[in-house]
Design an enzyme around this catalytic site. Structure first.
Site, PDB file in Angstrom:
ATOM      1  N   PHE A  98     -30.334  30.958 -26.668  1.00  0.00           N
ATOM      2  CA  PHE A  98     -29.805  32.000 -25.789  1.00  0.00           C
ATOM      3  C   PHE A  98     -30.855  33.032 -25.406  1.00  0.00           C
ATOM      4  O   PHE A  98     -30.748  33.654 -24.349  1.00  0.00           O
ATOM      5  CB  PHE A  98     -28.561  32.653 -26.412  1.00  0.00           C
ATOM      6  CG  PHE A  98     -27.320  31.905 -26.039  1.00  0.00           C
ATOM      7  CD1 PHE A  98     -26.666  32.190 -24.848  1.00  0.00           C
ATOM      8  CD2 PHE A  98     -26.834  30.880 -26.834  1.00  0.00           C
ATOM      9  CE1 PHE A  98     -25.541  31.477 -24.462  1.00  0.00           C
ATOM     10  CE2 PHE A  98     -25.714  30.158 -26.456  1.00  0.00           C
ATOM     11  CZ  PHE A  98     -25.064  30.463 -25.266  1.00  0.00           C
ATOM     12  N   CYS A 153     -29.170  21.276 -32.485  1.00  0.00           N
ATOM     13  CA  CYS A 153     -29.312  19.812 -32.542  1.00  0.00           C
ATOM     14  C   CYS A 153     -29.882  19.379 -33.880  1.00  0.00           C
ATOM     15  O   CYS A 153     -29.652  18.274 -34.336  1.00  0.00           O
ATOM     16  CB  CYS A 153     -30.228  19.332 -31.431  1.00  0.00           C
ATOM     17  SG  CYS A 153     -29.527  19.624 -29.826  1.00  0.00           S
ATOM     18  N   CYS A 214     -25.758  41.706 -13.410  1.00  0.00           N
ATOM     19  CA  CYS A 214     -25.649  41.532 -11.954  1.00  0.00           C
ATOM     20  C   CYS A 214     -24.939  42.697 -11.284  1.00  0.00           C
ATOM     21  O   CYS A 214     -25.049  42.866 -10.074  1.00  0.00           O
ATOM     22  CB  CYS A 214     -25.033  40.186 -11.604  1.00  0.00           C
ATOM     23  SG  CYS A 214     -23.321  39.973 -12.087  1.00  0.00           S
TER      24      CYS A 214
HETATM   25 ZN   LIG Z   1     -23.147  39.328 -14.250  1.00  0.00          ZN
END
Ligand SMILES: [Zn+2]
Length: 307
Positions: A98, A153, A214
């Site tokens: 991440f 994994c 965003c």
């Molecule tokens: Zn966003």
């Protein structure tokens, strides 16, 4: 970005489809234990310890010599992300962590480049298309990275068909994006578990108004300093990320051979000493196996490669 299991499948599908230019970025080299799931590689690549982008470029050239492949052996960091991803129309996620995904998300939102998140572990796969400003971004869906001990994994294993299904879906979405078939794009986060026969979707059609990335356009991952030491997940190994310290692998090989077993080619040097195995790249980066203690790895590096 990333050429392990997911990245191999994505690169192979898109190259065979005739996508004209593909940049393949990965920090790692091929090992025999990868071959169960990393379909671009073979035993010869593992025995040469070829960096994955180099091995991938060779394989692709053998089945489609007309497309351009730009291999980049590098670890993605806030410092080099602009140059590594410059000029790309679309970013595909073949990473396994991440930290890298939030960094890609920051870059993609800031520069308005679409990207496709894809992950797979065990028999589980997940993918979502992210078109900055038009759909949810990664931080809209997951404001924080999933906490606790994550399966990888290396700890949970992986069903190669799960990764190939996730990559097939992502590669199809990539083709839609590249040919401008935007109305056909999937606008959900799709998860499936092939072993349990489960499937779920959540809407990712709209940006979340209070998203820090965003919405507020804050990019903390891009602003972060690249960490000098990174413990790789579940592999009992540590990466030393030097700040550009070019190494002559042939010279280093001469220097190290009195301390252990060494072999090198033009891309990588491997050095075995005690229970440690060090893999050194020409830019000075090293992966040290046999410990997950960054201090031990750091001291081995300082002793044999330099301070
Ligand atoms: Zn966003």
């Amino acid at each position: 970005m990333g050429c392990g299991a997911t990245g191999s499948a994505l690169a192979s599908l898109l190259a065979r489809s005739g996508v004209g230019t593909i940049r393949i970025i990965d920090r790692d080299y091929v090992e025999a234990s990868n071959l169960q799931r990393q379909t671009l590689f073979d035993e010869a690549d593992a025995s040469e310890s070829l960096p994955k982008p180099i091995a991938a470029a060779r394989k692709i050239a053998a089945f489609n010599s007309q497309i351009v492949v730009e291999p980049q052996v590098a670890d993605l960091t806030p410092t080099n992300i602009d140059s590594l991803l410059a000029g790309g129309m679309l970013i595909l996620d073949g990473t396994d962590n991440f930290e890298a995904r939030y960094l890609i998300n920051d870059y993609a939102v800031k520069n308005a480049v679409p990207w496709i998140y894809t992950g797979a572990v065990g028999s589980y796969g997940v993918t979502v298309n992210i078109m900055p400003g038009r759909t949810a971004c990664l931080a809209c869906i997951f404001p924080e990275a999933p906490g606790g001990a994550l399966e990888t994994c290396d700890t949970a294993g992986i069903l190669n068909s799960a990764v190939n299904l996730a990559a097939s879906i992502a590669a199809t979405e990539a083709l839609k994006l590249l040919v401008g078939a935007e109305s056909q794009l999937r606008r959900t986060l799709l998860c499936f578990d092939l072993w349990r026969n489960e499937r779920s979707e959540i809407s990712a059609a709209k940006p979340r108004p209070d998203c820090r990335t965003c919405g507020a356009r804050e990019f903390p991952h891009l602003a972060g300093e690249g960490r000098p030491h990174i413990t790789l997940c579940g592999r009992n190994s540590v990466q030393i990320h030097e700040r550009h310290r070019p190494v002559d692998l042939a010279q280093m090989s001469e220097r190290l051979k009195i301390h252990g077993t060494v072999k090198h080619n033009e891309f990588v040097l491997k050095f075995w000493h005690d229970r440690y195995e060090m893999t050194l790249f020409p830019d000075g980066r090293a992966i040290i196996k046999g410990t997950s203690d960054t201090a031990v790895a750091r001291s081995l590096y300082a002793r044999y490669i330099g301070n």
